[in-house]
Design a protein around this motif. Structure first.
Motif, mmCIF file in Angstrom:
data_model
loop_
_atom_site.group_PDB
_atom_site.id
_atom_site.type_symbol
_atom_site.label_atom_id
_atom_site.label_comp_id
_atom_site.label_asym_id
_atom_site.label_seq_id
_atom_site.Cartn_x
_atom_site.Cartn_y
_atom_site.Cartn_z
ATOM 1 N N TYR A 20 0.826 -1.196 0.000
ATOM 2 C CA TYR A 20 0.000 0.000 0.000
ATOM 3 C C TYR A 20 0.868 1.257 0.000
ATOM 4 C CZ TYR A 20 -3.373 3.528 1.414
ATOM 5 O OH TYR A 20 -4.139 4.663 1.473
ATOM 6 N N GLU A 21 1.899 1.262 0.839
ATOM 7 C CA GLU A 21 2.788 2.423 0.914
ATOM 8 C C GLU A 21 3.521 2.645 -0.405
ATOM 9 O OE1 GLU A 21 3.820 2.608 5.680
ATOM 10 O OE2 GLU A 21 5.166 1.491 4.361
ATOM 11 N N THR A 24 0.841 3.926 -3.078
ATOM 12 C CA THR A 24 0.305 5.275 -2.886
ATOM 13 C C THR A 24 1.383 6.325 -2.641
ATOM 14 O OG1 THR A 24 0.028 4.959 -0.494
ATOM 15 C CG2 THR A 24 -1.856 4.387 -1.912
ATOM 16 N N SER A 26 2.522 7.007 0.194
ATOM 17 C CA SER A 26 2.309 7.554 1.531
ATOM 18 C C SER A 26 2.808 6.564 2.581
ATOM 19 C CB SER A 26 0.826 7.848 1.757
ATOM 20 O OG SER A 26 0.077 6.658 1.714
ATOM 21 N N GLU A 64 -5.703 4.715 7.277
ATOM 22 C CA GLU A 64 -5.040 5.418 6.178
ATOM 23 C C GLU A 64 -5.872 5.336 4.900
ATOM 24 O OE1 GLU A 64 -2.338 7.780 4.293
ATOM 25 O OE2 GLU A 64 -2.285 7.259 6.410
ATOM 26 N N MET A 65 -6.435 4.170 4.622
ATOM 27 C CA MET A 65 -7.265 4.011 3.425
ATOM 28 C C MET A 65 -8.532 4.851 3.526
ATOM 29 S SD MET A 65 -7.049 -0.014 2.582
ATOM 30 C CE MET A 65 -5.706 -0.672 1.617
ATOM 31 N N ALA A 67 -8.872 7.646 5.265
ATOM 32 C CA ALA A 67 -8.468 9.045 5.122
ATOM 33 C C ALA A 67 -8.217 9.382 3.659
ATOM 34 C CB ALA A 67 -7.215 9.320 5.948
ATOM 35 N N GLU A 68 -7.626 8.449 2.929
ATOM 36 C CA GLU A 68 -7.356 8.681 1.509
ATOM 37 C C GLU A 68 -8.660 8.798 0.720
ATOM 38 O OE1 GLU A 68 -5.212 6.617 -2.367
ATOM 39 O OE2 GLU A 68 -5.027 5.673 -0.404
ATOM 40 N N GLU A 69 -9.646 7.983 1.062
ATOM 41 C CA GLU A 69 -10.936 8.043 0.383
ATOM 42 C C GLU A 69 -11.633 9.373 0.609
ATOM 43 O OE1 GLU A 69 -13.463 4.829 1.535
ATOM 44 O OE2 GLU A 69 -12.329 3.347 0.404
ATOM 45 N N GLU A 71 -10.207 12.303 0.981
ATOM 46 C CA GLU A 71 -9.508 13.421 0.384
ATOM 47 C C GLU A 71 -10.225 13.851 -0.887
ATOM 48 O OE1 GLU A 71 -5.427 12.531 -0.424
ATOM 49 O OE2 GLU A 71 -4.956 12.184 1.674
ATOM 50 N N ALA A 76 -5.856 14.105 -4.349
ATOM 51 C CA ALA A 76 -5.360 12.754 -4.589
ATOM 52 C C ALA A 76 -4.600 12.667 -5.903
ATOM 53 C CB ALA A 76 -6.524 11.764 -4.581
#
Length: 78
Positions: A20-21, A24, A26, A64-65, A67-69, A71, A76
């Motif tokens: 994931y890191e 993305t 992040s 984290e996922m 929070a990303e959604e 944004e 993004a």
């Protein structure tokens, strides 16, 4: 769940985090997981320690996922 199964799940979640890191760009922040000091390779740690680590790393990844959604799309894309 047996200790060996928890250790395996812990290792899989660590791989998911790494993927994931990388995907993305992040970093997954999870202070609780870091404070536990239990890594998938810490086979000497107790079953309870690995269970807590599994929950902590899973919570960090999902937070984290989520929070990303939330944004905005333009942020993004940057």
């Amino acid at each position: 769940m047996k200790k060996q199964e928890l250790i395996h799940l812990h290792g899989l979640l660590a791989q998911v985090q790494n993927h994931y890191e990388q995907d993305t760009g992040s970093t997954v922040e999870h202070d609780e997981y870091a404070e536990l000091g239990v890594k998938p390779t810490s086979i000497h740690k107790s079953k309870t320690d690995h269970k807590a680590a599994v929950f902590a790393i899973a919570d960090g990844i999902t937070s984290e996922m989520t929070a990303e959604e939330k944004e905005p799309v333009s942020a993004a894309a940057d």
